[in-house]
Design a protein around this motif. Sequence first.
Motif, short mmCIF file in Angstrom:
data_model
loop_
_atom_site.label_atom_id
_atom_site.label_comp_id
_atom_site.label_asym_id
_atom_site.label_seq_id
_atom_site.Cartn_x
_atom_site.Cartn_y
_atom_site.Cartn_z
N ASP A 9 0.97 -1.19 -0.17
CA ASP A 9 0.08 -0.09 0.01
C ASP A 9 1.09 1.20 0.05
O ASP A 9 2.10 1.15 0.34
N LYS A 158 -9.76 -1.35 -3.36
CA LYS A 158 -9.57 -2.38 -2.51
C LYS A 158 -10.75 -2.00 -1.34
O LYS A 158 -11.23 -0.98 -1.19
N PRO A 159 -11.35 -2.91 -1.01
CA PRO A 159 -10.71 -4.52 -0.64
C PRO A 159 -11.19 -5.60 -1.83
O PRO A 159 -11.16 -6.56 -1.61
N ASP A 187 -9.48 -1.82 4.05
CA ASP A 187 -9.08 -2.03 2.68
C ASP A 187 -7.90 -2.88 2.53
O ASP A 187 -8.06 -4.12 1.54
N ASP A 188 -7.05 -2.85 3.29
CA ASP A 188 -5.60 -3.93 2.90
C ASP A 188 -6.04 -5.08 3.36
O ASP A 188 -5.51 -6.16 2.76
N GLY A 191 -8.87 -7.06 1.72
CA GLY A 191 -8.58 -7.35 0.46
C GLY A 191 -7.66 -8.67 0.08
O GLY A 191 -7.95 -9.39 -0.69
#
Length: 237
Positions: A9, A158-159, A187-188, A191
Amino acid sequence: MRYKAIIFDLDNTLLDYSQSERSCMQQALEHYRLHEELTWEEFWSTFGPINFNYWMNRIQNNHDIRQVLEHSFMDTFLGLKREFNQCREISETYWGLFCSSNHMEPHADLILEHLHGDFALGVISNGIGEAQRKRLAAGGLFHYFDSFIISDEVKCWKPDPQIFELALQELALSPDEVLYIGDSLTDDYEGAVRSGIDFCYYNRRDTPLSDHHRPAYMIRDLLEIKDLAKDGTRRTT
């Protein structure tokens, strides 16, 4: 197994988004001499929530980043009951400053230099392509990456596993050959897990984890990647 690629990211993982945003916004306010009329706290407590809402609704409203900023400034000065007729101009000034900023997370340059050549390196970011490319270039980091996936360029965020699949396709690797590193548990983490990719949580603020979140790794300093990238052993430190 040993990973073949490490994907990062960007904002608040390799690049210090918060510092860039604050510094560039303060410079923009000073450029238009607004700092003489407003305290930073007065401005930011109004602008921050307004800007966040416009950003979160930008897809639904079909707004690009410049429209997001201009509307945010307009609503901010209305809320502060202050007349200011250069909202488009200050938006451009701020955006130009932000895109040329090079604030990094601690040791970001050192870890990329260390990993480069031993691993394929990539980026998956929910940011704006113009800013992400220019900020990495300003910091001398852009050349390290073999894959560069930015949400507004691929129209996927994302995700959603699809954006991770795009990176895997560019790198010609399977999910178990890749480690993804980020600072967001929504999100990270979500995902990466949904994509079958090991996730390393860059826990820059030492946030306690809930039972729901089980990253393969957790680090507080990017230099810790040196060790965990080599062995691929599942562990949370």
